[in-house]
Motif scaffolding. Structure first.
Motif, PDB file in Angstrom:
ATOM      1  N   HIS A  58       0.863  -1.179   0.000  1.00  0.00           N
ATOM      2  CA  HIS A  58       0.000   0.000   0.000  1.00  0.00           C
ATOM      3  C   HIS A  58       0.899   1.229   0.000  1.00  0.00           C
ATOM      4  O   HIS A  58       1.855   1.324   0.782  1.00  0.00           O
ATOM      5  N   GLU A  59       0.608   2.165  -0.891  1.00  0.00           N
ATOM      6  CA  GLU A  59       1.341   3.426  -0.962  1.00  0.00           C
ATOM      7  C   GLU A  59       0.346   4.566  -1.012  1.00  0.00           C
ATOM      8  O   GLU A  59      -0.675   4.477  -1.707  1.00  0.00           O
ATOM      9  N   ALA A  60       0.622   5.643  -0.276  1.00  0.00           N
ATOM     10  CA  ALA A  60      -0.282   6.793  -0.242  1.00  0.00           C
ATOM     11  C   ALA A  60       0.528   8.065  -0.067  1.00  0.00           C
ATOM     12  O   ALA A  60       1.486   8.114   0.712  1.00  0.00           O
ATOM     13  N   ALA A  61       0.143   9.117  -0.828  1.00  0.00           N
ATOM     14  CA  ALA A  61       0.787  10.426  -0.721  1.00  0.00           C
ATOM     15  C   ALA A  61      -0.023  11.436  -1.513  1.00  0.00           C
ATOM     16  O   ALA A  61      -0.569  11.118  -2.582  1.00  0.00           O
ATOM     17  N   ASN A  62      -0.124  12.663  -0.966  1.00  0.00           N
ATOM     18  CA  ASN A  62      -0.719  13.788  -1.685  1.00  0.00           C
ATOM     19  C   ASN A  62      -2.136  13.508  -2.191  1.00  0.00           C
ATOM     20  O   ASN A  62      -2.490  13.828  -3.333  1.00  0.00           O
ATOM     21  N   GLY A  63      -2.957  12.910  -1.349  1.00  0.00           N
ATOM     22  CA  GLY A  63      -4.346  12.664  -1.714  1.00  0.00           C
ATOM     23  C   GLY A  63      -4.562  11.509  -2.665  1.00  0.00           C
ATOM     24  O   GLY A  63      -5.667  11.332  -3.176  1.00  0.00           O
ATOM     25  N   GLU A  64      -3.524  10.718  -2.915  1.00  0.00           N
ATOM     26  CA  GLU A  64      -3.639   9.544  -3.777  1.00  0.00           C
ATOM     27  C   GLU A  64      -3.212   8.313  -2.996  1.00  0.00           C
ATOM     28  O   GLU A  64      -2.350   8.385  -2.120  1.00  0.00           O
ATOM     29  N   GLU A  65      -3.825   7.186  -3.302  1.00  0.00           N
ATOM     30  CA  GLU A  65      -3.363   5.935  -2.711  1.00  0.00           C
ATOM     31  C   GLU A  65      -3.484   4.811  -3.714  1.00  0.00           C
ATOM     32  O   GLU A  65      -4.307   4.842  -4.623  1.00  0.00           O
ATOM     33  N   ARG A  66      -2.614   3.835  -3.531  1.00  0.00           N
ATOM     34  CA  ARG A  66      -2.545   2.681  -4.424  1.00  0.00           C
ATOM     35  C   ARG A  66      -2.386   1.435  -3.568  1.00  0.00           C
ATOM     36  O   ARG A  66      -1.470   1.349  -2.742  1.00  0.00           O
ATOM     37  N   LEU A 119      -5.282  -1.192  -7.113  1.00  0.00           N
ATOM     38  CA  LEU A 119      -6.455  -0.346  -6.915  1.00  0.00           C
ATOM     39  C   LEU A 119      -5.971   1.056  -6.586  1.00  0.00           C
ATOM     40  O   LEU A 119      -5.150   1.243  -5.675  1.00  0.00           O
ATOM     41  N   TYR A 120      -6.480   2.026  -7.311  1.00  0.00           N
ATOM     42  CA  TYR A 120      -6.015   3.411  -7.207  1.00  0.00           C
ATOM     43  C   TYR A 120      -7.180   4.311  -6.828  1.00  0.00           C
ATOM     44  O   TYR A 120      -8.304   4.124  -7.317  1.00  0.00           O
ATOM     45  N   ARG A 121      -6.902   5.282  -5.958  1.00  0.00           N
ATOM     46  CA  ARG A 121      -7.920   6.263  -5.568  1.00  0.00           C
ATOM     47  C   ARG A 121      -7.269   7.629  -5.470  1.00  0.00           C
ATOM     48  O   ARG A 121      -6.108   7.755  -5.082  1.00  0.00           O
ATOM     49  N   LYS A 122      -8.023   8.662  -5.827  1.00  0.00           N
ATOM     50  CA  LYS A 122      -7.512  10.034  -5.782  1.00  0.00           C
ATOM     51  C   LYS A 122      -8.603  10.954  -5.280  1.00  0.00           C
ATOM     52  O   LYS A 122      -9.759  10.876  -5.728  1.00  0.00           O
ATOM     53  N   ASP A 123      -8.254  11.841  -4.369  1.00  0.00           N
ATOM     54  CA  ASP A 123      -9.238  12.792  -3.835  1.00  0.00           C
ATOM     55  C   ASP A 123      -9.757  13.705  -4.938  1.00  0.00           C
ATOM     56  O   ASP A 123      -8.986  14.197  -5.772  1.00  0.00           O
ATOM     57  N   GLY A 124     -11.070  13.949  -4.946  1.00  0.00           N
ATOM     58  CA  GLY A 124     -11.678  14.928  -5.837  1.00  0.00           C
ATOM     59  C   GLY A 124     -11.625  14.591  -7.300  1.00  0.00           C
ATOM     60  O   GLY A 124     -11.651  15.490  -8.154  1.00  0.00           O
ATOM     61  N   ALA A 125     -11.578  13.312  -7.652  1.00  0.00           N
ATOM     62  CA  ALA A 125     -11.455  12.920  -9.054  1.00  0.00           C
ATOM     63  C   ALA A 125     -12.764  13.116  -9.805  1.00  0.00           C
ATOM     64  O   ALA A 125     -13.846  12.832  -9.286  1.00  0.00           O
ATOM     65  N   ALA A 126     -12.669  13.609 -11.040  1.00  0.00           N
ATOM     66  CA  ALA A 126     -13.848  13.758 -11.900  1.00  0.00           C
ATOM     67  C   ALA A 126     -14.156  12.420 -12.566  1.00  0.00           C
ATOM     68  O   ALA A 126     -13.263  11.599 -12.768  1.00  0.00           O
ATOM     69  N   PRO A 127     -15.413  12.182 -12.913  1.00  0.00           N
ATOM     70  CA  PRO A 127     -15.777  10.913 -13.562  1.00  0.00           C
ATOM     71  C   PRO A 127     -15.029  10.720 -14.879  1.00  0.00           C
ATOM     72  O   PRO A 127     -14.704  11.674 -15.585  1.00  0.00           O
TER      73      PRO A 127
END
Length: 304
Positions: free
Chosen positions: A171-179, A195-203
């Motif tokens: 698991h890695e996370a930094a600057n509002g992103e995580e993987r 699996l990737y996630r990012k804060d405030g991502a647009a569709p």
């Protein structure tokens, strides 16, 4: 013990005009065009398959090349990248060769302890090259894995770990992103899902340069039917089995919105042409043979 998926069978994406796509993957990425057929749901559009010389599952990348396709936009609910395994003994040489051929390859960065470089295909899609032990190029190494962008890691993670045999390995996370890295056991190709996630991502939006779906392997028809029952029991809305000529397929959307397929290894790509001449002629399913002349008149010529 949870039954495990073996790994990836293929990845299917959308591109613009086909010739640029063929040139990039055969000339730059060293892939073999292993099948030239049509979109079974839209026979006026090619379905192109690339892979290693033997067209083995885990090396297969396919495209629907729509000549007038609008650009896609990656975002949550989509697979956003696929990665090829490139041997660490030839990794730097591969990057140098690609740059010598005029490709804009990124400087490698470290991800989960491995070097990762990226290159954009003609439609702006991200192609990743991951350094792995060995001396294989991207065609021989096949897929390392795929990245799925989801708003919430939890539901997709639970499907993959509780029902498909994946286990968390990093698991890695930094600057509002995580993987979050998940992997199935074994040494098959394409065993990794990030699996990737990012804060405030647009569709996201499907279009040229986007991935349409990700396909996992079933060893045969019986194995696929077992997976179908397992996915239904996990709450997925799974299609009936669909004959795709070179494999049978079932489809469902995982909780994060990404379209998954489970495809059988057989009958394979030598079903309608010999190994030595794969991809040289247009192959059509039986239902379209009566209108071959009309289809060939619509399809733009391509040269591999």
């Amino acid at each position: 013990m949870t039954k495990s998926i073996t790994g990836l069978h293929h990845v299917t994406a959308i591109s613009g005009p086909p010739q640029a796509n063929v040139d990039f993957f055969t000339k730059l990425m060293d892939q073999r065009l292993v099948k030239k057929t049509v979109n079974f749901d839209d026979p006026g559009t090619y379905h192109l398959y690339y892979g290693n010389h033997d067209a083995e599952p885990g090396t297969i990348l396919t495209f629907f090349p729509f000549v007038g396709a609008a650009p896609g936009r990656i975002g949550p609910g989509m697979a956003t990248a696929y990665s090829y395994a490139v041997g660490d003994r030839v990794f730097d040489d591969w990057l140098a060769e690609m740059r010598a051929r005029g490709s804009d390859v990124s400087a490698p960065v470290e991800r989960f302890g491995a070097q990762v470089a990226t290159v954009m295909d003609p439609d702006g899609a991200t192609v990743e090259l991951v350094s792995t032990p060995g001396d294989h190029g991207p065609a021989q190494g096949g897929f390392h894995g795929v990245t799925l962008w989801v708003d919430d890691l939890g539901p997709t993670q639970r499907l993959l770990t509780d029902h498909m045999g994946y286990a968390e390995t990093g698991h890695e996370a930094a600057n509002g992103e995580e993987r979050l890295r998940l992997k199935v056991p074994g040494d098959a190709r394409g065993t990794v899902v990030d699996l990737y996630r990012k804060d405030g991502a647009a569709p996201g939006r499907q279009g040229a340069g986007s991935i349409h779906h990700v396909a996992f392997r079933a060893t045969d028809d019986a194995d696929q039917l077992d997976w179908r029952e397992r996915m239904i029991s996990a709450g997925m809305n799974v299609t009936p089995v669909i004959d795709r000529q070179y494999f049978n397929a079932i489809y469902f959307r995982e909780p994060g919105g990404v379209l998954f397929e489970i495809a059988t290894d057989p009958p394979g790509f030598t079903r309608d042409e010999p190994l030595e001449s794969l991809g040289e002629t247009l192959k059509l399913p039986e239902q379209y043979e009566p209108i071959r002349d009309r289809i060939e008149a619509i399809l733009p010529p391509i040269h591999a």
